[in-house]
Write an enzyme that holds these catalytic residues in place. Structure first.
Site, mmCIF file in Angstrom:
data_model
loop_
_atom_site.group_PDB
_atom_site.id
_atom_site.type_symbol
_atom_site.label_atom_id
_atom_site.label_comp_id
_atom_site.label_asym_id
_atom_site.label_seq_id
_atom_site.Cartn_x
_atom_site.Cartn_y
_atom_site.Cartn_z
ATOM 1 N N GLU B 249 40.479 27.790 8.407
ATOM 2 C CA GLU B 249 39.297 27.254 9.082
ATOM 3 C C GLU B 249 39.160 27.688 10.531
ATOM 4 O O GLU B 249 38.050 27.854 11.026
ATOM 5 C CB GLU B 249 39.254 25.730 8.979
ATOM 6 C CG GLU B 249 40.418 25.017 9.604
ATOM 7 C CD GLU B 249 40.324 23.516 9.354
ATOM 8 O OE1 GLU B 249 39.585 22.864 10.086
ATOM 9 O OE2 GLU B 249 40.973 23.015 8.421
ATOM 10 N N SER B 303 35.862 15.672 12.566
ATOM 11 C CA SER B 303 36.440 14.336 12.377
ATOM 12 C C SER B 303 37.547 14.142 13.399
ATOM 13 O O SER B 303 37.677 13.111 14.025
ATOM 14 C CB SER B 303 37.019 14.208 10.976
ATOM 15 O OG SER B 303 36.045 14.502 10.030
ATOM 16 N N SER B 306 40.213 20.045 17.444
ATOM 17 C CA SER B 306 41.137 21.153 17.661
ATOM 18 C C SER B 306 40.708 21.899 18.916
ATOM 19 O O SER B 306 39.517 22.070 19.150
ATOM 20 C CB SER B 306 41.107 22.136 16.488
ATOM 21 O OG SER B 306 41.969 21.699 15.478
ATOM 22 N N ARG B 318 45.924 28.100 18.846
ATOM 23 C CA ARG B 318 45.525 26.705 18.879
ATOM 24 C C ARG B 318 46.388 26.024 19.933
ATOM 25 O O ARG B 318 47.611 26.044 19.855
ATOM 26 C CB ARG B 318 45.769 26.061 17.520
ATOM 27 C CG ARG B 318 45.289 24.632 17.445
ATOM 28 C CD ARG B 318 45.527 24.084 16.039
ATOM 29 N NE ARG B 318 44.903 22.790 15.853
ATOM 30 C CZ ARG B 318 45.438 21.639 16.231
ATOM 31 N NH1 ARG B 318 46.595 21.638 16.850
ATOM 32 N NH2 ARG B 318 44.811 20.502 16.011
#
Lengths: 774, 481
Positions: B249, B303, B306, B318
């Site tokens: 993703e 939700s 990141s 990340r």
């Protein structure tokens, strides 16, 4: 919401709160002698501190002025003992819920006899809110201090003066609390203060610190949201409720998003992907019991670790396999420009992460205010007798079931007369841990020692009463002592970590503090006086017989003498029973009790070999008991060292503990021996034998908290041999202590359980001679 | 909304060969799949994740996703290795990879090889199945020849008609018509890109529809990303007879953003920012030219949240994340106010006053906390006033909704600020469906970032805020780098 019945019992708590009566003896102790006040009023808790002077009795020894007249008269003691009053300084810290503030202020007003000050230092958000109330009630002017500055200064102070202040909490491990030994330097550390909100401060030195960030999502958020989402309105009850909830009913976990695939993906499915993410979806929304789920989801840090410290090595530490953040503070801390430092609420701590919430976190603000006038020139010591210790952090313990006094947390710190520092000969001060066995860790040993101290209590009480034959209330006070110490032991059974790492030393020290508390400053003073008198009479005979021996025989006899002397320990039940029943038990009898060589730990041959070499420059000897031990064991040994050309520093306790020889007693003993023995006499006169005090009043020995004068002397004289004698100093503590010079640790094991544990029997001998690796 | 995955230092770097144009052109159904699509992307294995910025040594601990070489020959594997070695890392060695809560990095299983010809057959979908919302992008070809139309099977036609002629599907599916990108050229085909969303809990119905409409007969490939690609993979297979091509993703997210920004928004700018965000009168939404996008801090608020640091199109990591995201806002609002939709929650929030709920610095200090430079209006304790009974009784549901929004937004902004500071990046792009129709949050982010960074940081936003993952999945289908 069935389980919300818990909040039903909470309402009974409400009624309790409204009618509180303060147990004054317990809480605002010594208020009549309070000199200065400081108060920290937070969002929910008030922390009051005051500085008082404490008057208590001490036993003093003094040579008779006419001692040279006829000292050898049979029944005359070698010196006189007098009980005197002494005034010392003490800091008191009392923490209570804001609900009680008015009642507490009234109480203080009524009991305040005489203060020097017209001002009360105040900090915390509530200092504004309660300013008028305080000024009206106490007639003191409120002087506001900066809250963070106070917090940091207080934190530094406590970390410096309470060895077992910071701990690591590991849920599920045994013990859950692991206390950290203080490093010589606590800086730099990251201070995460979790109050209603969160502040993160980098503390670099005593005076330099920087606010790096913060979060508005803190304790207030937990409480506020908890109150909105559940029927429970009180903080403690919310915590309790949360402990029973299941946050996975509310939070969207990785496994909720990834299905079962998280396992094959190597993800932990329990990571929270979205907090409260489930409470919106239609399928779970209806059957949800937020009351039970809230706390789990939010992971309240609880009241306990309201200050987390991250020590330097943790800040530098790498990342472990840490599950995702449960609470957001962790992320916040992680983002600090300094270094990565995840920190977490209870329940998610792991090995690599060592947030260190100090035990007395809530008091930290205050110390500084009181210390403004008393800069850090003194050393302080926690008074176990007057401190309530760490209450269970466990929210499982329903708050309403907690004893009432649990709402008041107490801490007392006594100012020591002299500053304490590390022994310069420690190999690595930062890794030095005095205690040999951590009883918080070792359940078996803990059980044994707690029982052992319980069983010995009767004897101690009896001894205390007997030590003050003229006092009318001695029995009553002794009974109070018994109750207090008994209660402490019971607390420790249930919460071994209550006062830091539980050790034999802490049990012994607590007992001494409790005895002092009820004005039994030196229950063994008479015993010591008598023992010293008897031993002094034997001194010359012992010296003659030693001098008659050949060199090699003499060395062994000297060591045996040291060991035999060490049998005379009133702290050991096996011995005190013998001594009580057989008044004739003497030096020779003790020698016969000793284990034959080879000893349990026996490096005597190595020591003998060493003695054949060049003399040591200077030996530092920590003496143990009065009487036979110091006079017939230590002094002959000292004499031999002096004859070899070795200087000797003889260090004795500053204050009394059991029948350990105190510094002032040692002065008299030395003086008496000098009168009999030319070797000792000339050494004293020429400064080759120096009597010093350790700064301690413990039967054990903490080499990281020694009298500064002693440390300076050790460095000046270039001590290259340390002799530590006795179970308390060489076995319970320092058995594993690594020094930079040669060391001799010797003791007789006067406890069969311990002897067995070490693989020996009662009266087994430890003779540990160590030479540091090159 | 995409699930914000937490934790781990994921220093991931874009695969080269996997997305190179050459591999697209490589013909051959029937050839060994591995040759065409080398699964190059790896992740640091968190169990042995290198500590701070050990990028130089990071190679050593990376490991391939288990099974990712299914079908790949060892020769292709070697080729991959050598290719990778030639590619210098963009990320300077020693750059600290902030990883507060190292967690088991998602190690994704085999990227199933998606059989395809040079240009994949229609329909072209990109799917992003998040924790709350499913985002679907659909490319509607507008250059269909009559011949093609004739050949077009019935099921394909019906899909096209169904999707393009409706703006709502069932009771919960919505096509964001205002986001439609017109006259796009993709793989030589001209057409419109449609943006559709529906709640993740309706996924079973969607799969059932695929079965009913006999999608499997189309021999199409469903490129899907988000956690749901894993969760529903089996259902797609057993119920719909559809093989999902699962995609990472975060890879998709970045690809999608870069692509969408490059094509613009029907002649307008895709990226924008707010001027005078705190001032309702003067506040202006202005286009921003993201010509020099790197380095870029990308904050994806689904939700969960990141945060990625992007140094070039194939070099990103990340940085961190938080579980307090859009799901938290909506979930808490549902619990606190009884609202049932995101729109309703936002609407309530727009009418509320959070200062009744939150404890501000001035509530504690009576004004600014000057010692540390905290202004009196700053929130000291979110929901802090709710400790008190009287104040609880004095707040409205709207106030609570507003406070929830402010709490979540402030927190994300503050984390983003610290990340930007740490990574030394001053462009921060906020995306994700939390920001959909959420001007309050956007303006607050813009203001907070500007205020706390003393003007150093700029908060940027993007028109297609929540759809980038789905776009990235579509691009993967088409092999567009």
């Amino acid at each position: 919401m069935a389980e919300c019945g818990g909040s039903g019992s909470g309402s009974s708590g409400d009624s309790l709160d409204k009618s509180i009566t303060l147990p004054p003896d317990e809480i605002f102790r010594n208020l009549e002698n309070a000199k200065r006040f400081a108060i920290d009023i937070g969002g929910s808790l008030t922390k009051l501190a005051y500085y008082s002077t404490v008057q208590h009795k001490v036993a003093r020894v003094r040579s008779f002025d006419h001692s040279d007249k006829d000292t050898e008269q049979d029944h005359e003691p070698p010196y006189e003992i007098s009980v005197q009053e002494e005034v010392t300084a003490r800091l008191h810290f009392v923490k209570f819920e804001n609900t009680y503030i008015e009642a507490c202020l009234d109480f203080i007003k009524d009991h305040l006899v005489n203060t020097e000050t017209k001002v009360i230092q105040a900090t915390g958000g509530g200092a504004y809110k309660f300013k008028d109330l305080i000024e009206e009630k106490l007639q003191l002017k409120v002087d506001k201090e900066d809250v963070m500055t106070c917090l940091i200064k207080g934190c530094n102070f406590v970390l410096k003066n309470i060895p077992h202040e910071a701990f690591v909490y590991q849920k599920g491990s045994n013990p859950e609390f692991r206390f950290q030994t203080n490093h010589p330097s606590v800086f730099p550390y990251l201070l995460v203060s979790i109050g209603s909100g969160v502040s993160i401060v980098k503390v670099e030195t005593e005076d330099r610190f920087e606010w790096i960030g913060g979060s508005s999502i803190g304790g207030g958020t937990f409480w506020g949201l908890g109150a909105l989402l559940t029927k429970t309105k009180k903080f403690d009850e919310l915590l309790h409720l949360a402990s029973r909830g299941q946050h996975t009913n509310v939070d969207m976990l990785v496994q909720d998003i990834y299905g079962g695939a998280h396992q094959t993906l190597g993800l932990s499915g329990n990571l929270i992907a979205s907090s409260f993410g489930k409470s919106a979806t239609a399928d779970t929304g209806t059957g949800l019991s937020p009351a039970l789920a809230l706390g789990g989801a939010w992971r309240p840090p609880g009241r306990l670790p309201s200050v987390l410290l991250l020590p330097p090595r943790v800040l530098q530490g790498g990342h472990g396999q840490e599950p995702a953040a449960h609470d957001q503070q962790r992320h916040r801390a992680a983002r600090l420009p300094v270094r990565q430092a995840p920190l977490l609420g209870p329940g998610v701590l792991r090995r690599l992460f060592h947030p260190r919430p100090p035990r007395h976190h809530a008091h930290h603000h205050l110390q500084h205010q009181l210390l403004l006038q008393d800069p850090n020139q003194y050393s302080w010591e926690e008074n176990y007798a007057g401190s309530s210790g760490l209450m269970s952090s466990s929210p499982e313990l329903c708050p309403t079931q907690r004893p009432r006094s649990g709402t008041f947390d107490l801490l007392e710190m006594d100012r020591l007369e002299r500053p304490l520092v590390n022994l310069p000969l420690l190999l690595d001060p930062s890794s030095y841990v005095p205690d040999t066995v951590d009883l918080t860790d070792d359940a078996l040993a803990r059980k044994y020692w707690l029982t052992c101290f319980e069983e010995a209590l009767d004897g101690v009480v009896k001894r205390a009463v007997a030590s003050q034959p003229g006092s009318v209330d001695a029995a009553e006070r002794a009974e109070k002592f018994r109750q207090k110490y008994w209660n402490k032991l019971q607390t420790l059974r249930h919460q071994p970590f209550a006062y830091g790492t539980l050790t034999v030393r802490s049990l012994l020290d607590t007992r001494e503090h409790c005895l002092n508390e009820f004005n039994f400053p030196d229950p063994y003073s008479k015993v010591k006086q008598k023992d010293n008198g008897v031993a002094l009479k034997c001194f010359q005979r012992v010296i003659h017989s030693l001098d008659a021996l050949g060199w090699e025989e003499r060395q062994l006899a000297l060591v045996k003498g040291l060991l035999a002397g060490n049998v005379f320990d009133w702290g050991a039940k096996a011995v005190s029973d013998v001594l009580e029943s057989d008044p004739q038990f003497g030096f020779e009898e003790a020698k016969r009790k000793l284990q034959e060589r080879p000893w349990l730990v026996d490096s005597y041959s190595k020591w003998l070999q060493r003695l054949k070499g060049p003399p040591h420059k200077c030996a530092l000897i920590f003496a143990d008991n009065s009487g036979v031990d110091v006079i017939l064991g230590v002094f002959p040994f000292v004499r031999e060292l002096l004859s070899r050309g070795t200087e000797v520093i003889l260090a004795c306790n500053s204050g009394p503990a059991l029948n350990d020889v105190t510094y002032s007693e040692s002065l008299i003993v030395a003086e008496r021996i000098a009168a009999m023995d030319p070797v000792i006499r000339s050494a004293l006169r020429e400064g080759r034998l120096l009597l010093m005090q350790t700064g301690s009043s413990s039967p054990c020995l903490d080499l990281s908290r020694l009298d500064k004068g002693l440390a300076v002397l050790v460095r000046e004289r270039g001590a290259d041999l340390v002799v530590i004698e006795g179970m308390g100093r060489a076995v319970h503590t320092n058995y594993h202590a690594a020094l930079r010079c040669e060391s001799l640790k010797l003791a007789v094991i006067k406890n069969s359980w311990l002897a067995e544990r070490l693989g020996g029997r009662l009266f087994s001998v430890i003779f540990k001679y160590e030479v540091p690796a090159e | 909304m995409g699930a914000g995955r937490l934790g781990a230092p994921m220093e991931r770097h874009w695969g080269v060969a996997a997305t190179s144009a050459s591999s697209v052109r490589e013909p051959a159904p029937g050839g060994p799949d591995g040759r065409r699509r080398e699964p190059l992307r790896r992740r640091a294995n968190s169990a042995s994740a290198p500590a701070v910025g050990a990028s130089a040594s990071a190679e050593g601990v990376r490991r391939d996703r288990p099974g990712s070489y299914s079908g790949a020959t060892s020769a292709s594997r070697q080729r991959v290795e050598s290719l990778r070695k030639k590619r210098p890392r963009k990320c300077p060695a020693g750059r600290p990879s902030v990883s507060p809560c190292p967690l088991p990095v998602a190690v994704f299983p085999a990227r199933r090889q998606c059989p395809r010809s040079v240009v994949p057959v229609f329909p072209w979908f990109g799917l992003d199945i998040g924790g709350t919302l499913v985002k679907l992008v659909y490319f509607e070809p507008k250059d269909i020849t009559a011949e093609e139309e004739e050949e077009e099977v019935e099921s394909l036609k019906s899909i096209r008609k169904y999707l393009t002629s409706n703006v709502a599907y069932g009771s919960t599916g919505i096509r964001d018509v205002h986001l439609e990108l017109k006259d796009l050229t993709l793989c030589g085909r001209k057409g419109n890109l449609h943006f559709i969303r529906f709640p993740t809990h309706d996924m079973p119905a969607f799969i059932q529809m695929g079965r009913d409409k006999n999608f499997s007969s189309l021999h199409t490939v469903f490129c899907a990303t988000g956690g749901g690609a894993y969760k529903f993979e089996q259902d797609f297979l057993t119920i719909g007879d559809l093989q999902l091509c699962k995609l990472d993703e975060l890879d998709c997210l970045i690809k999608g953003i870069l692509y969408i920004d490059s094509v613009g928004f029907n002649g307008r700018s895709q990226c924008y920012y707010f001027e005078n965000p705190a001032d309702s009168e003067k506040c202006q939404k202005l286009p921003f030219d993201l010509r020099n996008p790197y380095p870029l801090l990308l904050v994806n608020i689904g939700s969960g949240v990141s945060i990625l640091a992007v140094y070039s199109k194939d070099n990103y990591k990340r940085v961190t994340g938080t579980s307090l995201g859009g799901g938290t806002f909506f979930g808490l609002c549902c619990l606190l106010t009884g609202c049932t939709t995101f729109e309703e929650a936002l609407e309530m929030a727009s009418r509320g006053d959070s200062t009744k709920v939150d404890k501000l610095v001035r509530d504690i200090y009576g004004g600014d906390y000057e010692r540390f430079g905290l202004p009196g209006w700053a929130v000291a304790s979110s929901f802090g006033n709710m400790m008190s009974k009287e104040k609880r009784e004095a707040v409205s549901k709207e106030d609570l909704a507003r406070a929830t929004l402010i709490t979540i937004t402030n927190n994300i902004g503050s984390i983003a600020r610290m990340c930007a500071l740490n990574e030394n990046i001053n462009q921060v792009v906020f995306v994700g469906n939390f920001l959909r129709i959420n001007t309050i949050a956007m303006r607050l982010l813009a203001y907070a970032l500007d205020y706390w960074s003393k003007g150093q940081l700029k908060a940027l936003f993007s028109e297609h805020e929540g759809y980038f993952g789905a776009v990235g999945a579509l691009l993967e289908l088409l092999k567009i780098p």
